[in-house]
Design an enzyme around this catalytic site. Structure first.
Site, mmCIF file in Angstrom:
data_model
loop_
_atom_site.group_PDB
_atom_site.id
_atom_site.type_symbol
_atom_site.label_atom_id
_atom_site.label_comp_id
_atom_site.label_asym_id
_atom_site.label_seq_id
_atom_site.Cartn_x
_atom_site.Cartn_y
_atom_site.Cartn_z
ATOM 1 N N CYS A 152 3.348 -5.397 16.246
ATOM 2 C CA CYS A 152 2.674 -4.424 17.119
ATOM 3 C C CYS A 152 1.179 -4.783 17.140
ATOM 4 C CB CYS A 152 2.855 -2.999 16.583
ATOM 5 S SG CYS A 152 4.585 -2.521 16.448
ATOM 6 N N ASN B 46 -6.275 4.365 14.540
ATOM 7 C CA ASN B 46 -7.216 3.934 13.520
ATOM 8 C C ASN B 46 -7.642 2.535 13.917
ATOM 9 O OD1 ASN B 46 -7.797 5.576 11.101
ATOM 10 N ND2 ASN B 46 -5.565 5.758 11.032
ATOM 11 N N SER C 164 10.432 6.069 9.463
ATOM 12 C CA SER C 164 9.795 5.744 10.741
ATOM 13 C C SER C 164 10.142 4.319 11.162
ATOM 14 C CB SER C 164 8.280 5.896 10.589
ATOM 15 O OG SER C 164 7.632 5.491 11.769
ATOM 16 N N GLU D 255 0.819 -1.205 0.000
ATOM 17 C CA GLU D 255 0.000 0.000 0.000
ATOM 18 C C GLU D 255 0.860 1.265 0.000
ATOM 19 O OE1 GLU D 255 -3.141 -2.053 3.117
ATOM 20 O OE2 GLU D 255 -2.150 -0.187 3.628
ATOM 21 N N CYS E 168 -2.153 1.795 8.249
ATOM 22 C CA CYS E 168 -1.221 0.732 7.940
ATOM 23 C C CYS E 168 -1.812 -0.655 7.704
ATOM 24 C CB CYS E 168 -0.336 0.623 9.180
ATOM 25 S SG CYS E 168 1.340 0.722 8.799
ATOM 26 N N CYS F 37 4.784 -7.474 7.767
ATOM 27 C CA CYS F 37 5.760 -6.977 8.737
ATOM 28 C C CYS F 37 5.922 -8.009 9.846
ATOM 29 C CB CYS F 37 5.246 -5.657 9.337
ATOM 30 S SG CYS F 37 6.378 -4.889 10.509
ATOM 31 N N CYS G 91 3.171 8.252 1.584
ATOM 32 C CA CYS G 91 3.569 7.279 2.598
ATOM 33 C C CYS G 91 3.874 5.969 1.878
ATOM 34 C CB CYS G 91 2.410 7.129 3.586
ATOM 35 S SG CYS G 91 2.703 5.864 4.819
ATOM 36 N N SER H 52 8.451 5.182 16.596
ATOM 37 C CA SER H 52 7.127 4.820 17.112
ATOM 38 C C SER H 52 7.278 4.438 18.568
ATOM 39 C CB SER H 52 6.564 3.648 16.316
ATOM 40 O OG SER H 52 6.423 4.037 14.971
ATOM 41 N N LEU H 53 6.808 5.304 19.440
ATOM 42 C CA LEU H 53 7.020 5.098 20.878
ATOM 43 C C LEU H 53 5.779 4.468 21.511
ATOM 44 C CD1 LEU H 53 9.276 5.630 22.881
ATOM 45 C CD2 LEU H 53 8.304 7.893 23.304
ATOM 46 N N HIS H 54 4.664 5.149 21.413
ATOM 47 C CA HIS H 54 3.346 4.624 21.802
ATOM 48 C C HIS H 54 3.148 4.300 23.274
ATOM 49 C CE1 HIS H 54 2.725 4.709 17.583
ATOM 50 N NE2 HIS H 54 3.233 3.536 17.283
ATOM 51 N N CYS I 101 -1.683 -2.942 14.979
ATOM 52 C CA CYS I 101 -1.379 -2.636 13.582
ATOM 53 C C CYS I 101 -1.777 -3.781 12.652
ATOM 54 C CB CYS I 101 0.120 -2.346 13.448
ATOM 55 S SG CYS I 101 0.644 -2.084 11.754
ATOM 56 N N GLY J 286 5.528 -2.367 6.884
ATOM 57 C CA GLY J 286 6.895 -2.858 7.036
ATOM 58 C C GLY J 286 7.754 -2.019 7.949
ATOM 59 N N GLU J 287 8.894 -2.580 8.309
ATOM 60 C CA GLU J 287 9.860 -1.903 9.173
ATOM 61 C C GLU J 287 11.094 -1.573 8.324
ATOM 62 O OE1 GLU J 287 10.304 -0.494 12.185
ATOM 63 O OE2 GLU J 287 12.343 -0.233 11.461
HETATM 64 N N1 SAH Z 1 7.551 -0.018 11.182
HETATM 65 C C1 SAH Z 1 7.631 1.396 11.207
HETATM 66 C C2 SAH Z 1 6.866 2.118 10.110
HETATM 67 C C3 SAH Z 1 5.501 1.630 9.728
HETATM 68 S S1 SAH Z 1 4.140 1.953 10.777
HETATM 69 C C4 SAH Z 1 7.246 1.928 12.563
HETATM 70 O O1 SAH Z 1 6.874 1.145 13.418
HETATM 71 O O2 SAH Z 1 7.393 3.121 12.792
HETATM 72 C C5 SAH Z 1 3.870 3.687 10.714
HETATM 73 C C6 SAH Z 1 3.215 4.227 11.953
HETATM 74 O O3 SAH Z 1 1.815 3.900 12.025
HETATM 75 C C7 SAH Z 1 3.828 3.676 13.231
HETATM 76 O O4 SAH Z 1 3.983 4.702 14.164
HETATM 77 C C8 SAH Z 1 2.780 2.688 13.672
HETATM 78 O O5 SAH Z 1 2.920 2.369 15.018
HETATM 79 C C9 SAH Z 1 1.522 3.426 13.314
HETATM 80 N N2 SAH Z 1 0.314 2.603 13.259
HETATM 81 C C10 SAH Z 1 0.183 1.325 12.871
HETATM 82 N N3 SAH Z 1 -1.094 0.916 12.976
HETATM 83 C C11 SAH Z 1 -1.793 1.965 13.420
HETATM 84 C C12 SAH Z 1 -3.160 2.171 13.733
HETATM 85 N N4 SAH Z 1 -4.035 1.195 13.603
HETATM 86 N N5 SAH Z 1 -3.527 3.390 14.186
HETATM 87 C C13 SAH Z 1 -2.619 4.400 14.311
HETATM 88 N N6 SAH Z 1 -1.324 4.258 14.035
HETATM 89 C C14 SAH Z 1 -0.905 3.059 13.603
#
Ligand code: SAH
Length: 337
Positions: free
Chosen positions: A112, A286, A187, A88, A329, A108, A101, A210-212, A115, A155-156
């Site tokens: 997480c 999302n 990212s 995508e 994503c 991946c 993007c 991506s800290l979260h 995701c 992907g990462e």
């Molecule tokens: N692997 C990389 C880049 C891809 S994800 C990373 O982890 O940064 C891009 C961003 O979207 C990341 O911050 C990820 O945590 C976030 N993301 C993934 N799924 C999501 C969702 N359902 N809602 C909001 N952010 C999301």
């Protein structure tokens, strides 16, 4: 083998082996970047060379399988590559220009929990030319120039460093698309050992992490990678990155209802990031049906942002673009495989 799948160095060597001058590589690269669909379009090469290239190599482009247009101008593309693998890309309009993007892997392995890209694991790494094709294909389909890219799709990127770095060099090259490194953001979920390479190879590329979560315990619960590279390793690596590159690090923080969105979480986050040259991007989740998590309210997001600001941490609440078109994503691919 596809001609685009060679690195630029290898392409040059191949052309020289065919008895050509090395500058021919630049000509072919320009055609690749301009979206040519076949060797026959490369009219500044001799007919004989075009024919020999066509005999030795394939030349196939990514295809747009599907596009979904949101009311806010966001377009989500589902692309397919010659072997049928899908990825995508998302086109977005901002005040400062258009942004794409880009996916760096199909699927991946990072797992997480919130995701959709991780459901089913990694299918394969994307090749440098495939990432370049995401850009070329989508700007053609959108009919608009794209001057920013974010490696925030599926992907990462740091788990596919070799191909990603070749892609960055290619898209940056003045021989082709000439995209400034400063307009590129990578990212990562925090694969710390790769940070040093990134600092050396691409000090001007923006780093987003991506800290979260603001505590090790909470982060581990939603991001398995935190067990391998815990916060007390990740945050010092981010500090070093900011110091070595002189550039601000972005932290992505997805707000998940009841998990990481209280004022106490915000205070803990502010303490964690104190003194670090950074910006926090707050992203309302999302919703991905499988995960069981839901998004914090807009009001909760603004309260969180206010708390961070009060503690001196720069932050913004991201506009939720494309929520009506499965823009998070991995959501679109999941529906179509
Ligand atoms: N692997 C990389 C880049 C891809 S994800 C990373 O982890 O940064 C891009 C961003 O979207 C990341 O911050 C990820 O945590 C976030 N993301 C993934 N799924 C999501 C969702 N359902 N809602 C909001 N952010 C999301």
């Amino acid at each position: 083998m596809d001609f685009k799948d060679l690195t630029r160095e290898d392409r040059k060597a191949a052309l020289v082996r065919m008895g050509e001058k090395s500058f021919r590589e630049k000509q072919t690269f320009r055609w690749i970047c301009s979206g040519a669909e076949s060797f026959s379009e490369m009219t500044d090469l001799s007919a004989s060379l075009r024919e020999r290239l066509a005999q030795s190599y394939s030349f196939e482009r990514a295809k747009v399988e599907l596009s979904q247009h949101s009311k806010d101008g966001t377009v989500k593309f589902l692309l397919s590559f010659p072997d049928g693998v899908k990825a995508e890309a998302v086109f977005m309009e901002y005040e400062y220009g258009n942004s794409l993007c880009i996916s760096t892997q199909a699927g991946c392995n990072m797992g997480c929990v919130f995701c959709a890209s991780g459901i089913g694991g990694k299918i394969r790494d994307l090749r440098a030319w495939e990432m370049l094709d995401e850009y070329i294909c989508c700007s053609k389909a959108a009919g608009k120039p794209i001057n920013h890219i974010v490696l925030m799709g599926m992907g990462e990127p740091l788990d596919n460093y070799g191909e990603v770095s070749e892609f960055l060099r290619q898209i940056h090259s003045p021989d082709g698309l000439n995209l400034s490194y400063r307009n590129i953001t990578l990212s990562t979920c925090g694969l710390v050992p790769k940070f040093e390479r990134l600092e050396e190879d691409f000090p001007q590329v923006n780093l987003a992490v991506s800290l979260h979560a603001s505590s090790q315990k909470k982060r581990e619960k939603i991001m398995p990678v935190a067990k391998v590279y815990p916060l007390d390793v990740l945050i010092p690596a981010c500090r070093r990155h900011a110091e070595r590159t002189g550039r601000r690090v972005t932290f992505e923080y997805t707000l998940i209802k009841g998990e990481n969105d209280t004022p106490e979480d915000a205070e803990e986050l502010a303490a964690l990031l104190r003194g670090l040259n950074c910006h926090v991007n707050l992203i309302p989740l999302n919703t991905v049906t499988e995960s069981g998590f839901s998004s914090s309210s807009r009001a909760q997001a603004y309260a969180f942002a206010e708390k961070l600001a009060e503690k001196g941490i720069q932050c913004t609440v991201r506009r939720q673009l494309g929520a009506d078109i499965d823009a998070a994503c991995g959501q679109l691919r999941k529906k179509h495989t």
